[in-house]
Design a protein around this motif. Structure first.
Motif, PDB file in Angstrom:
ATOM      1  N   PHE A  32       0.829  -1.203   0.000  1.00  9.47           N
ATOM      2  CA  PHE A  32       0.000   0.000   0.000  1.00  9.47           C
ATOM      3  C   PHE A  32       0.865   1.254   0.000  1.00  9.47           C
ATOM      4  CE2 PHE A  32      -2.177   3.375   2.404  1.00  9.47           C
ATOM      5  CZ  PHE A  32      -3.314   3.524   1.633  1.00  9.47           C
ATOM      6  N   TYR A  33       1.896   1.249   0.812  1.00 13.11           N
ATOM      7  CA  TYR A  33       2.765   2.418   0.967  1.00 13.11           C
ATOM      8  C   TYR A  33       3.455   2.773  -0.344  1.00 13.11           C
ATOM      9  CZ  TYR A  33       6.514   5.342   2.916  1.00 13.11           C
ATOM     10  OH  TYR A  33       7.388   6.381   3.187  1.00 13.11           O
ATOM     11  N   ARG A  34       4.001   1.786  -1.017  1.00 13.91           N
ATOM     12  CA  ARG A  34       4.709   2.045  -2.275  1.00 13.91           C
ATOM     13  C   ARG A  34       3.767   2.538  -3.375  1.00 13.91           C
ATOM     14  NH1 ARG A  34       7.741  -2.852  -1.027  1.00 13.91           N
ATOM     15  NH2 ARG A  34       9.938  -2.369  -0.681  1.00 13.91           N
ATOM     16  N   ARG A  84      13.163   9.778   4.410  1.00 12.83           N
ATOM     17  CA  ARG A  84      13.990   9.266   5.505  1.00 12.83           C
ATOM     18  C   ARG A  84      13.454   7.895   5.930  1.00 12.83           C
ATOM     19  NH1 ARG A  84      12.898  14.563   7.213  1.00 12.83           N
ATOM     20  NH2 ARG A  84      11.445  13.758   8.753  1.00 12.83           N
ATOM     21  N   ASN A  85      14.342   6.936   6.049  1.00 12.18           N
ATOM     22  CA  ASN A  85      13.955   5.579   6.439  1.00 12.18           C
ATOM     23  C   ASN A  85      15.046   5.003   7.333  1.00 12.18           C
ATOM     24  OD1 ASN A  85      11.594   5.064   4.277  1.00 12.18           O
ATOM     25  ND2 ASN A  85      13.300   6.079   3.238  1.00 12.18           N
ATOM     26  N   TYR A  86      14.636   4.264   8.362  1.00 10.28           N
ATOM     27  CA  TYR A  86      15.607   3.784   9.335  1.00 10.28           C
ATOM     28  C   TYR A  86      15.394   2.310   9.667  1.00 10.28           C
ATOM     29  CZ  TYR A  86      16.543   8.735  10.110  1.00 10.28           C
ATOM     30  OH  TYR A  86      16.875  10.048   9.936  1.00 10.28           O
ATOM     31  N   CYS A  87      16.507   1.621   9.894  1.00  2.52           N
ATOM     32  CA  CYS A  87      16.448   0.242  10.345  1.00  2.52           C
ATOM     33  C   CYS A  87      15.909   0.207  11.764  1.00  2.52           C
ATOM     34  CB  CYS A  87      17.845  -0.380  10.294  1.00  2.52           C
ATOM     35  SG  CYS A  87      17.948  -1.992  11.122  1.00  2.52           S
ATOM     36  N   MET A  88      14.950  -0.674  12.024  1.00  2.00           N
ATOM     37  CA  MET A  88      14.366  -0.768  13.355  1.00  2.00           C
ATOM     38  C   MET A  88      15.289  -1.469  14.341  1.00  2.00           C
ATOM     39  SD  MET A  88      10.378  -1.612  12.433  1.00  2.00           S
ATOM     40  CE  MET A  88       9.825  -1.343  14.124  1.00  2.00           C
ATOM     41  N   GLY A  89      16.349  -2.078  13.817  1.00  2.00           N
ATOM     42  CA  GLY A  89      17.297  -2.754  14.687  1.00  2.00           C
ATOM     43  C   GLY A  89      18.485  -1.907  15.066  1.00  2.00           C
ATOM     44  N   CYS A  90      19.177  -1.357  14.066  1.00  5.71           N
ATOM     45  CA  CYS A  90      20.411  -0.608  14.332  1.00  5.71           C
ATOM     46  C   CYS A  90      20.315   0.867  13.972  1.00  5.71           C
ATOM     47  CB  CYS A  90      21.583  -1.241  13.583  1.00  5.71           C
ATOM     48  SG  CYS A  90      21.458  -1.136  11.768  1.00  5.71           S
ATOM     49  N   ALA A  91      19.161   1.317  13.490  1.00  5.89           N
ATOM     50  CA  ALA A  91      18.891   2.724  13.172  1.00  5.89           C
ATOM     51  C   ALA A  91      19.708   3.245  11.992  1.00  5.89           C
ATOM     52  CB  ALA A  91      19.118   3.613  14.391  1.00  5.89           C
ATOM     53  N   HIS A  92      20.227   2.362  11.160  1.00  6.66           N
ATOM     54  CA  HIS A  92      20.956   2.797   9.961  1.00  6.66           C
ATOM     55  C   HIS A  92      19.995   3.530   9.021  1.00  6.66           C
ATOM     56  CE1 HIS A  92      24.254   2.643   7.040  1.00  6.66           C
ATOM     57  NE2 HIS A  92      23.331   2.415   6.115  1.00  6.66           N
ATOM     58  N   PHE A  93      20.485   4.627   8.434  1.00  4.02           N
ATOM     59  CA  PHE A  93      19.649   5.457   7.555  1.00  4.02           C
ATOM     60  C   PHE A  93      19.608   4.902   6.135  1.00  4.02           C
ATOM     61  CE2 PHE A  93      19.515   8.725   4.254  1.00  4.02           C
ATOM     62  CZ  PHE A  93      18.303   9.333   4.520  1.00  4.02           C
ATOM     63  N   TYR A  94      18.418   4.989   5.519  1.00  2.00           N
ATOM     64  CA  TYR A  94      18.248   4.610   4.121  1.00  2.00           C
ATOM     65  C   TYR A  94      17.420   5.681   3.414  1.00  2.00           C
ATOM     66  CZ  TYR A  94      19.982  -0.028   5.347  1.00  2.00           C
ATOM     67  OH  TYR A  94      20.771  -1.074   5.774  1.00  2.00           O
ATOM     68  N   ASP A  95      17.761   5.956   2.161  1.00  2.00           N
ATOM     69  CA  ASP A  95      17.016   6.961   1.409  1.00  2.00           C
ATOM     70  C   ASP A  95      15.802   6.337   0.734  1.00  2.00           C
ATOM     71  OD1 ASP A  95      18.006   5.581  -0.785  1.00  2.00           O
ATOM     72  OD2 ASP A  95      19.468   7.126  -1.321  1.00  2.00           O
ATOM     73  N   LEU A  96      15.047   7.161   0.018  1.00  2.00           N
ATOM     74  CA  LEU A  96      13.808   6.699  -0.605  1.00  2.00           C
ATOM     75  C   LEU A  96      14.065   5.648  -1.676  1.00  2.00           C
ATOM     76  CD1 LEU A  96      10.754   6.888  -0.997  1.00  2.00           C
ATOM     77  CD2 LEU A  96      11.136   8.844  -2.512  1.00  2.00           C
ATOM     78  N   ASP A  97      15.159   5.793  -2.425  1.00  6.20           N
ATOM     79  CA  ASP A  97      15.444   4.834  -3.493  1.00  6.20           C
ATOM     80  C   ASP A  97      15.610   3.415  -2.949  1.00  6.20           C
ATOM     81  OD1 ASP A  97      15.302   6.689  -5.520  1.00  6.20           O
ATOM     82  OD2 ASP A  97      17.444   7.154  -5.484  1.00  6.20           O
ATOM     83  N   THR A  98      16.102   3.306  -1.731  1.00  7.85           N
ATOM     84  CA  THR A  98      16.246   1.977  -1.121  1.00  7.85           C
ATOM     85  C   THR A  98      14.894   1.299  -0.996  1.00  7.85           C
ATOM     86  OG1 THR A  98      18.189   2.707   0.141  1.00  7.85           O
ATOM     87  CG2 THR A  98      17.059   0.712   0.912  1.00  7.85           C
ATOM     88  N   ILE A  99      13.887   2.059  -0.607  1.00  5.24           N
ATOM     89  CA  ILE A  99      12.543   1.504  -0.446  1.00  5.24           C
ATOM     90  C   ILE A  99      11.944   1.146  -1.801  1.00  5.24           C
ATOM     91  CG2 ILE A  99      10.230   1.947   0.456  1.00  5.24           C
ATOM     92  CD1 ILE A  99      12.471   1.778   2.578  1.00  5.24           C
ATOM     93  N   GLU A 128      13.513   0.560  -4.725  1.00  8.12           N
ATOM     94  CA  GLU A 128      14.262  -0.408  -5.514  1.00  8.12           C
ATOM     95  C   GLU A 128      14.506  -1.739  -4.815  1.00  8.12           C
ATOM     96  OE1 GLU A 128      17.795   1.714  -6.452  1.00  8.12           O
ATOM     97  OE2 GLU A 128      16.754   3.292  -7.589  1.00  8.12           O
ATOM     98  N   SER A 129      14.045  -1.875  -3.585  1.00  7.60           N
ATOM     99  CA  SER A 129      14.268  -3.129  -2.854  1.00  7.60           C
ATOM    100  C   SER A 129      13.659  -4.322  -3.607  1.00  7.60           C
ATOM    101  CB  SER A 129      13.642  -3.037  -1.461  1.00  7.60           C
ATOM    102  OG  SER A 129      13.721  -4.291  -0.796  1.00  7.60           O
ATOM    103  N   VAL A 130      14.433  -5.391  -3.750  1.00  3.58           N
ATOM    104  CA  VAL A 130      13.928  -6.601  -4.415  1.00  3.58           C
ATOM    105  C   VAL A 130      12.974  -7.365  -3.507  1.00  3.58           C
ATOM    106  CG1 VAL A 130      15.936  -6.820  -5.896  1.00  3.58           C
ATOM    107  CG2 VAL A 130      15.945  -7.920  -3.651  1.00  3.58           C
ATOM    108  N   VAL A 183       9.332  -6.403   1.696  1.00  2.00           N
ATOM    109  CA  VAL A 183       9.633  -5.693   2.940  1.00  2.00           C
ATOM    110  C   VAL A 183      11.137  -5.430   2.965  1.00  2.00           C
ATOM    111  CG1 VAL A 183       9.576  -5.752   5.453  1.00  2.00           C
ATOM    112  CG2 VAL A 183       7.733  -6.826   4.150  1.00  2.00           C
ATOM    113  N   PRO A 184      11.564  -4.193   2.785  1.00  2.41           N
ATOM    114  CA  PRO A 184      13.003  -3.900   2.765  1.00  2.41           C
ATOM    115  C   PRO A 184      13.656  -4.169   4.112  1.00  2.41           C
ATOM    116  CG  PRO A 184      11.732  -1.866   2.805  1.00  2.41           C
ATOM    117  CD  PRO A 184      10.751  -2.982   2.592  1.00  2.41           C
ATOM    118  N   ARG A 185      14.855  -4.738   4.063  1.00  2.98           N
ATOM    119  CA  ARG A 185      15.573  -5.070   5.288  1.00  2.98           C
ATOM    120  C   ARG A 185      16.972  -4.468   5.279  1.00  2.98           C
ATOM    121  NH1 ARG A 185      13.508  -8.717   8.767  1.00  2.98           N
ATOM    122  NH2 ARG A 185      11.533  -9.694   8.180  1.00  2.98           N
TER     123      ARG A 185
END
Length: 247
Positions: free
Chosen positions: A70-72, A127-142, A144-146, A149-151
């Motif tokens: 839904f989000y994408r 802005r996107n963040y890992c729920m485990g280690c808080a690493h930052f990810y940009d919009l393209d990561t979301i 283009e993720s294969v 659910v991006p991990r």
């Protein structure tokens, strides 16, 4: 036209302008709003899950695959471009008149237009963040993720968009900054919002001046309190204001 001329005159005379905007600010950039007759909530009424549920914290945790589908497809509009409203506000900031933009939107169009003093009450798709280690990810990561659910590439935890979902609290620091900006403004322009989403909608009550402007097609709980009420598309209004101001 008289009301628009009044708005342009007030803008010319103001030194501490604050803009408080909602989804209607971006509809003329091709991003659907939520609650109008043509909005996102209406278009999804035949879905197994209502949008309010899919955009909730518990749904994200329990059904991340459905959430991200839904989000994408409904929440990300990467190619959307700023409209006249975004550009005029950026110009007013550059001139030193606009002190803050307080937005309920997550699309980042104000920044794309050149504004830097933007308080994003509900976060940002950029802005996107890992729920485990808080690493930052940009919009393209979301995008283009294969994986549906991006991990995280570091710890394999789920990545969460930095957007405020239902059941989550707003950032208290941003809320405080918004209150401060509104309370010290000499002109507040409220545009493209139904003023029904709390606690964000309560922020306009902190305005202490006598030049409050409401730009919204549909009725809002704030209509009777506005010093100037213009019931037209915000982009069209701002386009006329820009012409009057010679922008």
């Amino acid at each position: 036209m008289q009301k628009i001329e009044t708005l342009a005159s007030w803008i010319q005379e103001s030194e501490r302008i604050v803009f408080f905007g909602g989804a209607g600010t971006s509809t003329e950039s091709g991003i659907p709003d939520f609650r109008s007759a043509a909005g996102l909530y209406q278009s999804e009424q035949h879905s197994p899950y209502p949008p309010e549920e899919m955009l909730s914290h518990h749904f994200f945790v329990e059904r991340p695959e459905v959430f991200y589908d839904f989000y994408r497809t409904k929440m990300i509009h990467k190619d959307a471009k700023p409209n006249t409203c975004h550009h005029l506000l950026a110009t007013l900031e550059q001139r030193g008149q606009l002190k803050s933009i307080i937005t309920q939107n997550i699309d980042g169009l104000h920044q794309k237009a050149g504004s830097s003093r933007v308080l994003e009450l509900h976060g940002s798709i950029h802005r996107n963040y890992c729920m485990g280690c808080a690493h930052f990810y940009d919009l393209d990561t979301i995008i283009e993720s294969v994986d549906l659910v991006p991990r995280c590439t570091s710890c394999n935890s789920v990545i969460k968009p930095d957007v405020v979902l239902y059941e989550e609290s707003l950032d208290q620091t941003i809320l405080y900054e918004a209150m401060e900006a509104i309370s010290s403004a000499d002109l507040i322009i409220v545009g493209g919002t139904s003023l029904t989403v709390q606690p964000a909608a309560q922020l306009v009550s902190y305005y202490q001046g006598n030049r409050s402007v409401l730009l919204n097609i549909d009725a809002t709980p704030y209509d009777h309190r506005a010093d100037l009420h213009i019931s037209h598309k915000i982009g069209e209004v701002m386009d006329q204001v820009s012409r009057i101001l010679g922008q």
